[in-house]
Design a protein around this motif. Structure first.
Motif, PDB file in Angstrom:
ATOM      1  N   THR A 152      13.622  45.525  95.266  1.00 45.85           N
ATOM      2  CA  THR A 152      14.784  45.506  94.875  1.00 45.85           C
ATOM      3  C   THR A 152      16.192  45.744  95.764  1.00 45.85           C
ATOM      4  OG1 THR A 152      13.574  46.945  93.198  1.00 45.85           O
ATOM      5  CG2 THR A 152      15.614  47.008  92.928  1.00 45.85           C
ATOM      6  N   SER A 157      19.136  43.330  96.301  1.00 46.29           N
ATOM      7  CA  SER A 157      20.638  43.891  96.210  1.00 46.29           C
ATOM      8  C   SER A 157      21.258  43.322  97.458  1.00 46.29           C
ATOM      9  CB  SER A 157      20.819  45.580  95.962  1.00 46.29           C
ATOM     10  OG  SER A 157      19.842  45.920  94.975  1.00 46.29           O
ATOM     11  N   ALA A 175      16.177  34.788  82.235  1.00 50.93           N
ATOM     12  CA  ALA A 175      17.653  35.585  82.445  1.00 50.93           C
ATOM     13  C   ALA A 175      18.379  34.668  83.431  1.00 50.93           C
ATOM     14  CB  ALA A 175      17.530  36.705  82.479  1.00 50.93           C
ATOM     15  N   THR A 176      17.787  34.825  84.679  1.00 49.70           N
ATOM     16  CA  THR A 176      18.459  34.168  85.736  1.00 49.70           C
ATOM     17  C   THR A 176      18.721  32.478  85.444  1.00 49.70           C
ATOM     18  OG1 THR A 176      16.587  35.347  86.936  1.00 49.70           O
ATOM     19  CG2 THR A 176      18.035  34.286  88.270  1.00 49.70           C
ATOM     20  N   VAL A 220      18.630  37.734  92.606  1.00 47.11           N
ATOM     21  CA  VAL A 220      18.185  38.485  91.286  1.00 47.11           C
ATOM     22  C   VAL A 220      17.020  38.042  90.673  1.00 47.11           C
ATOM     23  CG1 VAL A 220      18.980  38.562  88.751  1.00 47.11           C
ATOM     24  CG2 VAL A 220      20.687  38.266  90.503  1.00 47.11           C
ATOM     25  N   ARG A 228      22.364  33.494  95.050  1.00 44.54           N
ATOM     26  CA  ARG A 228      22.284  34.718  94.691  1.00 44.54           C
ATOM     27  C   ARG A 228      21.358  34.771  93.582  1.00 44.54           C
ATOM     28  NH1 ARG A 228      28.047  35.002  94.340  1.00 44.54           N
ATOM     29  NH2 ARG A 228      29.021  34.909  96.323  1.00 44.54           N
ATOM     30  N   GLY A 229      21.010  33.526  93.004  1.00 43.36           N
ATOM     31  CA  GLY A 229      20.293  33.649  91.871  1.00 43.36           C
ATOM     32  C   GLY A 229      19.007  33.814  92.341  1.00 43.36           C
ATOM     33  N   LEU A 255      21.981  39.872  97.116  1.00 47.45           N
ATOM     34  CA  LEU A 255      22.997  39.527  96.206  1.00 47.45           C
ATOM     35  C   LEU A 255      24.488  39.873  96.791  1.00 47.45           C
ATOM     36  CD1 LEU A 255      23.398  39.114  93.042  1.00 47.45           C
ATOM     37  CD2 LEU A 255      23.581  41.462  92.819  1.00 47.45           C
ATOM     38  N   ALA A 273      14.421  40.615  92.176  1.00 47.63           N
ATOM     39  CA  ALA A 273      14.547  41.824  91.786  1.00 47.63           C
ATOM     40  C   ALA A 273      13.899  41.871  90.368  1.00 47.63           C
ATOM     41  CB  ALA A 273      15.886  42.378  91.620  1.00 47.63           C
ATOM     42  N   GLY A 274      14.264  40.936  89.684  1.00 47.53           N
ATOM     43  CA  GLY A 274      13.626  40.886  88.308  1.00 47.53           C
ATOM     44  C   GLY A 274      12.163  41.072  88.156  1.00 47.53           C
TER      45      GLY A 274
END
Lengths: 779, 89, 150, 117
Positions: free
Chosen positions: D19, D23, D81-82, D39, D35-36, D26, D42-43
């Motif tokens: 994570t 970050s 989501a991403t 994310v 950046r995708g 990101l 992390a997800g």
């Protein structure tokens, strides 16, 4: 039996509507049976009501607070009730004749009977609050009656003014009565008795000593003076003459305007005998007594003349109550009856003159004695009684009036002032009565009157005024012993101690006789030279005329209302937010800073506070700054969503799952709703407001932020209220059958609040539904 | 304060620091999708922090909260993505 | 029609799970975090996910009921369960419980049924508001001129 | 530190590490598309690491099952989501910094009906 009379009269009021059908006079007299029956019923109560004994019947309403519909009958209320029902019977019969061609007779009788029920309720009320309810009901019905001919602007104006004055007085009265109740509680009266008349009168001495006496008395006086049209508030009574004559005869002479006198008479034994009481009543009453009589001599419209003599007589009664003493009590009782008799007769005959001769203005009348001999005879009886000529009932009243002034226990100047007022009033009455009779009945008929072909004694209509006129002569001659048996209990209630007296026409030569005969002679002399009197300036200076003052006041209120409306309701959401914040800051902010802030103890950092909790707290401002600096709607929505998420993070950190869940659910859902709404609005912020406004808003919101933080801190550290949590925690399982305290509270202990919340949700939905549905139709 | 809770505490602090970094992206993110990504990552962090707190304080109830937070994170991001694309920035 | 195959497939899969989660939250509300209010919100989230993925018509078909009516019914149902205590002479909405718990479901009482009413009410209100907003005709001014998107 | 606690700490540490890395990614990565990836990491790895670690401390099976369901949920939804975000970014004309390959979606997205080719 008492509540029965009042409530049945109120309930049967709609019967008045029957008057639309069938022969009007007959229906009139049939309806008159209702008050006649009550009159008879009340008359039977006479034997039980001697001295100050009372029959009491109570219908409990809110027992714990001592609020109940309680009715009591004693001498004073019996006298008033008999006057109300007796004259009521005559008036309703009279109205049947007087308005036989008026389509609205049914509606008029409905209001009239409703009023009678309310007035009966007022005089028979045993406790202050019951009396107040009926007090207000009489104001409302009087408004309806005055405004009966609602298409006449004059009638509307008169009705509005009477309502504003009497209702305004009613407010003051309510406040006064409540303070009086507090005074009674302070004086040690049992909590559920504090509003009862007899309890208040019994505890009179302590109340008078207590701090609540003066404010209560002043407010009650305002209520009584507005209702009984005393000097500063007198102008609504002449305005009320727009009402049809039966209403004027009933309300504005015999009953309603005497409510103030009744209230003061009832409270006299308890709250009287203090310098404030004497000063206020004698001064205001005396002045109105003289003032009313003098103005009456100037009036050409018969009803206006009668109105001023009425308010003058009311002034006299109030002055009498102020004087206090045995004779004053007697005088009050006698004059109430005497005045009711001759004044109602005069009003009804005025109606007959208007009905037959087509006008009430003395300048257009004259020589009616030839065309209406019977009416002339009866009006002569009534006028002689008003003038207080020896063998008439009015004379007996005036004798007692003068004796009361002479024998009152007050200091000399008060007594002489009262005496002067009586003489002026007596002279005024004589001149007014003489002018009325001369211009209307004697001399030659005026040109306008001549053309009216058929002017004669009306058959049925004359019955109603004839009875009280005849009584004005018969009572002093034949019925005195019976009358004194009726009036003695009333006088004893006013005096506080039982007194018995037997009225007599002849009291022998005493100063009272001297004074009254002197007044009569003076009156006749002045009546002779009536022309110089006519030269005097007719009216008060413009600025002093109450009616104009009130009109200007009402217009001013409208203007201010419009002004406020204009500035506040601009339709822009921003402005509403601004006003909300400012009000919040003023109403909660200022007291918070004044009282709470100094005492606020900043709690020492709680030892279990972890560094990461503190650091997480530091992150929230970043999200807030992001929300502020967002230049597009979507970024603003996202940042606000993040702020919500951070707050729910705290609930998680402090292991409060329910709160965290609810907070986050609401947060995300509102983000989705905002997205839905904003996808319709233009994406970019169209025009940001000027830097100055933004600075102002920034400062305001900053202050609100600080205030809310302070409030939270205060609630956390307060020791005033013990926390609720322990109670709910320990009972959650036992009573609520569930470990999850939050939900048990929500659903079980405070289920009713949740019920409210869900209903609010539904209403909000209906609101949105309505708004959007309207928009769709518009497109 | 046994070793386990100290270590978990440290891990929690690291998570909060990385949450701080994401917040910076939220603040400066040039375009709106950047901020949406920051929003999504923040929700993930909330899930992480929630689980570790649950482990630390042994509160089983928090896990339920965390489940719903995960769902909401997803719903929020998807709604954002949709309306970014549709409504224009 | 907004289409993203990926979103649709996930949404179709998520619907049953989320509705089950909502009911799960509702039923055990009394002892563990949850309750009518939270359950209702979770269920509305499920339906709004459909709205986002498939558009308003699909969202309406989820419960095949008029949401405004559902909201009104919820409030009525909640109010209903305040009455039994009146019969017993106690003040409105005092809780009454069935003596022994029903296996599998646990103790049933008027508060739980009140909670059920709140559950329906919240679903009705939230979903109806979302649908009303979604069905508003959008004055399009950026990409395509004026034709309604959905 | 018992065995279970060691496993928990290890897995959670792994999750937190990922994570943190995402970050930082990101923050540091240049344009939105790269950046995708951050994310996405992390997800998936980050959160699932933490959840796995935490699963062991609670002892009872029900919570374990719940956490496994949650992990499955994340496996399913995090990438979606991403993806949605990236698609929104691309169709909203957020220009990538390095225009390296040709744009396969050129002209195949109809703004009228919001459909892809």
């Amino acid at each position: 039996m008492l509540p029965a009379i009042v409530l049945i009269t109120l309930a049967l009021a709609p019967l008045g509507l029957l008057a639309r059908t069938g022969p009007r006079p007959l229906v009139g007299w049939a309806l008159a049976l209702l008050p006649a029956l009550s009159f008879a019923l009340l008359l039977f109560q006479l034997p039980q009501v001697t001295g100050t004994t009372q029959i009491r019947e109570v219908i409990p309403w809110v027992p714990t607070m001592g609020v109940e519909l309680s009715f009591a009958l004693d001498g004073l209320s019996l006298l008033f009730a008999l006057v109300i029902t007796g004259i009521g019977t005559l008036i309703i019969g009279y109205a049947g004749h007087y308005m036989h061609d008026d389509p609205g007779l049914g509606r008029f009788l409905l209001y009239l009977i409703l009023f009678m029920g309310a007035m009966l309720g007022l005089v028979l009320a045993g406790n202050v609050l019951t009396m107040f309810i009926f007090w207000e009901l009489t104001s409302v019905t009087s408004y309806l009656l005055i405004g009966y001919k609602h298409d006449y602007p004059g009638a509307r104006r008169g009705a509005l003014q009477s309502l504003v004055i009497t209702a305004g007085g009613g407010l003051a009265l309510l406040l006064g009565l409540l303070i009086l109740g507090e005074g009674a509680r302070h004086a040690g009266v049992a909590p559920n008795q504090i509003y009862n008349f007899d309890a208040i009168i019994a505890a009179g001495a302590e109340i008078k000593a207590g701090p609540f006496y003066t404010p209560a008395l002043l407010l009650i006086l305002v209520g009584a003076f507005t209702k009984s049209a005393q000097f500063p508030f007198h102008f609504w009574l002449p305005g009320a003459m727009q009402a049809p004559t039966p209403a004027s005869a009933f309300l504005h002479s015999a009953t309603m305007v005497k409510a103030g006198v009744y209230l003061l008479a009832r409270l006299a034994p308890g709250l009287g005998d203090t310098p404030l009481w004497h000063a206020a009543l004698v001064l205001v009453g005396g002045f109105t007594f003289a003032f009313g009589a003098l103005v009456a001599t100037r009036k050409d419209d018969i009803k206006a003349l009668l109105a001023y003599t009425t308010l003058s007589m009311l002034g006299g009664l109030i002055m009498l109550i102020g004087l206090g003493g045995k004779y004053a009590a007697e005088a009050v009782a006698v004059n109430i009856l005497a005045h009711a008799l001759y004044k109602s007769a005069l009003f009804m005959i005025a109606g007959i003159i208007d009905h037959e001769a087509g006008s009430r203005d003395l300048r257009h009348l004259g020589g009616l004695r030839r065309m209406m001999p019977a009416t002339a005879f009866f009006i002569a009886l009534a006028l002689l009684s008003q003038m207080g000529i020896p063998i008439f009932f009015g004379f007996v009243g005036k004798e007692l009036l003068i004796e009361a002034a002479l024998e009152s226990l007050l200091a000399a100047p008060w007594r002489y002032a009262a005496l002067a007022a009586i003489v002026i009033a007596a002279v005024g009455y004589i001149i007014a009565a003489w002018r009325l009779f001369k211009h209307a009945f004697l001399g030659t008929s005026s040109p306008t009157l001549a053309q009216r072909h058929h002017v004669a004694d009306p058959r049925g209509m004359l019955v109603s005024p004839a009875i009280p006129a005849l009584l004005s002569i018969l009572v002093p001659l034949a019925l005195l012993p019976w009358a004194s048996q009726l009036l003695a209990p009333a006088a004893s209630v006013v005096y506080g101690k039982p007194i018995s007296f037997d009225l007599a026409l002849w009291h022998g030569f005493n100063t009272a006789l001297m004074v009254s005969s002197g007044a009569i002679l003076l009156g006749i002399l002045l009546a002779r030279f009536e022309r110089p009197l006519a030269a005097l300036p007719p009216h008060l200076p413009a600025w002093a005329d109450g009616a104009d003052l009130l009109d200007r006041l009402l217009a001013g209120v409208d203007r201010i209302g419009g002004l406020i409306m204009g500035t506040l309701q601009t339709g822009q959401l921003r402005r509403y937010m601004l006003y909300n914040t400012i009000t919040l800051l003023l109403i909660t902010g200022v007291p918070f800073v004044l009282y709470v802030l100094p005492g606020l103890s900043f709690i020492t950092p709680d030892p279990q506070l972890r560094i990461y909790e503190a650091f997480a707290a530091a992150l929230i401002p970043i999200a807030v700054v992001a929300a502020i600096r967002a230049e597009s709607r979507l970024s603003a929505i996202i940042s606000v969503g993040v702020v919500g998420a951070m707050v729910s993070l705290f609930f998680i950190l402090f292991s409060a799952p329910d709160l965290a869940l609810t907070q986050l659910l609401i947060e995300v859902l509102s983000t989705v709703f905002l997205l839905l709404v904003f996808s319709i609005l233009p994406a970019r912020f169209a025009n940001l407001s000027s830097p100055a406004t933004r600075m102002r808003d920034a400062i305001l919101s900053g202050m609100v932020g600080l205030l809310v933080a302070g409030l939270v801190l205060a609630t956390a550290t307060t020791t005033i209220f013990e926390p609720l949590a322990p109670y709910y925690l320990e009972n959650s399982l036992a009573k609520g059958k569930g470990q999850n305290v939050v939900n048990v509270i929500l659903v079980d202990f405070r289920g009713f609040d949740t019920m409210g919340e869900v209903t609010v949700l539904l209403t909000a939905l209906l609101g949105i539904y309505g708004l959007l549905r309207m928009r769709r139709e518009k497109q | 304060m046994n070793l386990f809770s100290i270590v978990m505490g440290i891990l929690l602090s690291i998570l909060v620091i990385s949450l701080g970094l994401t917040m910076i992206r939220l603040l400066i993110g040039p375009s709106i999708p950047d901020r949406a990504m920051a929003f999504d990552t923040i929700m993930l962090h909330v899930v992480g922090i929630g689980s570790i707190t649950a482990a630390l304080t042994d509160a089983v109830m928090l896990i339920d909260a965390v489940i719903v937070v995960a769902v909401l994170g997803f719903l929020g991001t998807v709604a954002l993505a949709r309306y970014i694309e549709e409504g224009g920035n | 029609m907004y289409d993203s195959i990926i979103l649709r497939s996930v949404a179709r899969l998520m619907l049953p799970i989320l509705l089950m989660l909502a009911v799960f939250m509702l039923l055990r509300g009394h002892n563990l975090p949850g309750g009518g209010f939270i359950g209702g919100l979770v269920a509305s989230c499920a339906i709004i996910l459909q709205l986002v993925a498939f558009g308003p018509e699909a969202a309406r078909r989820v419960l095949r009921v008029n949401y405004l009516g559902l909201a009104a019914f919820g409030v009525f149902f909640a109010a209903l369960w305040g009455l039994p205590s009146l019969i017993g002479g106690q003040p409105y909405m005092t809780s009454l419980w069935i003596p022994e718990p029903i296996p599998g479901v646990g103790k049933i009482g008027t508060p739980v049924l009140f909670d059920l009413g709140v559950f329906f009410g919240v679903i009705g209100v939230t979903t109806q508001i979302a649908l009303l907003l979604a069905e508003e005709r959008r004055p399009r001014e950026t990409h395509d001129a004026g034709t309604p998107a959905t | 530190m018992s065995l279970i606690e060691i496993i928990t700490v290890a897995l959670t540490a792994m999750g937190v590490f990922f994570t943190l890395v995402s970050s930082i990614g990101l923050l540091r990565l240049k344009d939105i598309y790269t950046r995708g990836h951050a994310v996405g990491k992390a997800g998936t790895l980050g959160v699932i690491g933490i959840l796995l670690g935490v699963a062991f401390t609670f002892g009872d099976v029900l919570t374990g099952l719940k956490l496994l369901a949650l992990i499955a949920f994340f496996f399913l939804t995090a990438p979606v989501a991403t993806h949605m975000l990236e698609r929104a970014a691309f169709l909203d004309e957020v220009n990538p910094i390095a225009k390296t390959q040709p744009n396969d979606l050129e002209g195949r997205y109809d703004y009228e009906t919001r459909r892809l080719g």
